[in-house]
Write a protein that holds these residues in place. Structure first.
Motif, mmCIF file in Angstrom:
data_model
loop_
_atom_site.group_PDB
_atom_site.id
_atom_site.type_symbol
_atom_site.label_atom_id
_atom_site.label_comp_id
_atom_site.label_asym_id
_atom_site.label_seq_id
_atom_site.Cartn_x
_atom_site.Cartn_y
_atom_site.Cartn_z
ATOM 1 N N ALA A 194 91.822 64.594 7.326
ATOM 2 C CA ALA A 194 90.600 64.472 6.524
ATOM 3 C C ALA A 194 89.640 65.629 6.803
ATOM 4 O O ALA A 194 89.045 66.193 5.878
ATOM 5 C CB ALA A 194 89.927 63.138 6.800
ATOM 6 N N GLU A 198 88.394 68.527 4.159
ATOM 7 C CA GLU A 198 86.955 68.675 3.917
ATOM 8 C C GLU A 198 86.504 70.109 4.190
ATOM 9 O O GLU A 198 85.727 70.685 3.414
ATOM 10 C CB GLU A 198 86.186 67.690 4.797
ATOM 11 N N ARG A 199 86.986 70.704 5.277
ATOM 12 C CA ARG A 199 86.585 72.071 5.614
ATOM 13 C C ARG A 199 87.137 73.082 4.607
ATOM 14 O O ARG A 199 86.469 74.069 4.284
ATOM 15 C CB ARG A 199 87.046 72.431 7.029
ATOM 16 N N SER A 232 84.772 72.830 1.707
ATOM 17 C CA SER A 232 83.398 73.261 1.994
ATOM 18 C C SER A 232 83.289 74.739 2.312
ATOM 19 O O SER A 232 82.216 75.324 2.146
ATOM 20 C CB SER A 232 82.830 72.450 3.168
ATOM 21 N N TYR A 238 81.847 69.620 11.963
ATOM 22 C CA TYR A 238 83.186 69.031 12.138
ATOM 23 C C TYR A 238 84.165 69.931 12.881
ATOM 24 O O TYR A 238 85.267 69.472 13.206
ATOM 25 C CB TYR A 238 83.807 68.632 10.796
#
Length: 209
Positions: free
Chosen positions: A24, A28-29, A32, A110
């Motif tokens: 996850a 997400e990274r 982003s 994160y």
């Protein structure tokens, strides 16, 4: 695969959770840290061109701020001059540096969690292996009255080693992607710093005009 997870025992479930979390975070990274969302290639030149005749209006500044991370930093310089046309160069740079720190914190979000998973996963795998070995040799102890079965013992050891293997399977990709994202963020931060420095000199010349 599910039968292997079941056979490996409860210590493997934290590793399963780590693998899901790592996946996850990686997705997400990736989303982003796209260049278009952080440092669009032509945004600085466009901001310089728009402001050659003076600081643009609030609508343009708001649009620039919502464009990307770089746009947020550049917009902070515009807002500093709009709020105080006579602000000093130190105040202007301070405003842009504050926005830059907020952006840097968001870019690094994160990454520490991904690094923690990369470090902890092998240890969790080793813990599962040790617990499995203890249970295996405990069951084969002479005091239990059970005869030692070499085939059963070998099977138990192989199952226990699944924990170590699964820990490495989780840790290695997490480490690779953490280093990749770390290098990418460092590159973005350098680009943001150079762009903001150039833009600050441009705004300072507007302020003096």
């Amino acid at each position: 695969m599910f039968s292997i997870i079941q056979a490996a025992g409860w210590p493997i479930w934290p590793l399963v959770a780590c693998s899901i979390l790592a996946l996850a975070l990686i997705i997400e990274r990736f989303l982003s840290l796209k260049s278009s969302r952080v440092v669009p290639p032509k945004l600085l030149d466009e901001a310089l061109a728009v402001s050659r005749g003076g600081v643009p209006g609030p609508d343009v500044v708001t649009q620039l701020e919502q464009n990307s991370a770089l746009g947020e930093v550049l917009a902070s310089g515009f807002r500093a001059i709009n709020s105080n046309p006579r602000c000093t160069e130190a105040d202007l740079r301070s405003s842009m540096e504050g926005a830059g720190r907020a952006v840097a914190h968001r870019l690094e979000r994160y990454l520490s969690a991904l690094a923690t998973i990369a470090s902890a996963a092998p240890l969790l795998g080793l813990l599962g292996t040790v617990i499995g070995m203890i249970e295996i040799f405990g069951a084969q102890a002479p005091g239990t009255g059970a005869a030692a079965n070499p085939a059963q013992l070998a099977h138990g050891i192989s199952v226990a080693l699944y924990n170590t293997a699964f820990g490495l399977v989780v840790a290695i990709p997490a480490l690779v992607f953490w280093r990749y994202f770390r290098a990418r963020v460092d590159g973005y931060l350098l680009a943001l710093e150079l762009s903001s420095e150039r833009f600050a000199r441009h705004l300072n010349s507007l302020r003096r005009a």
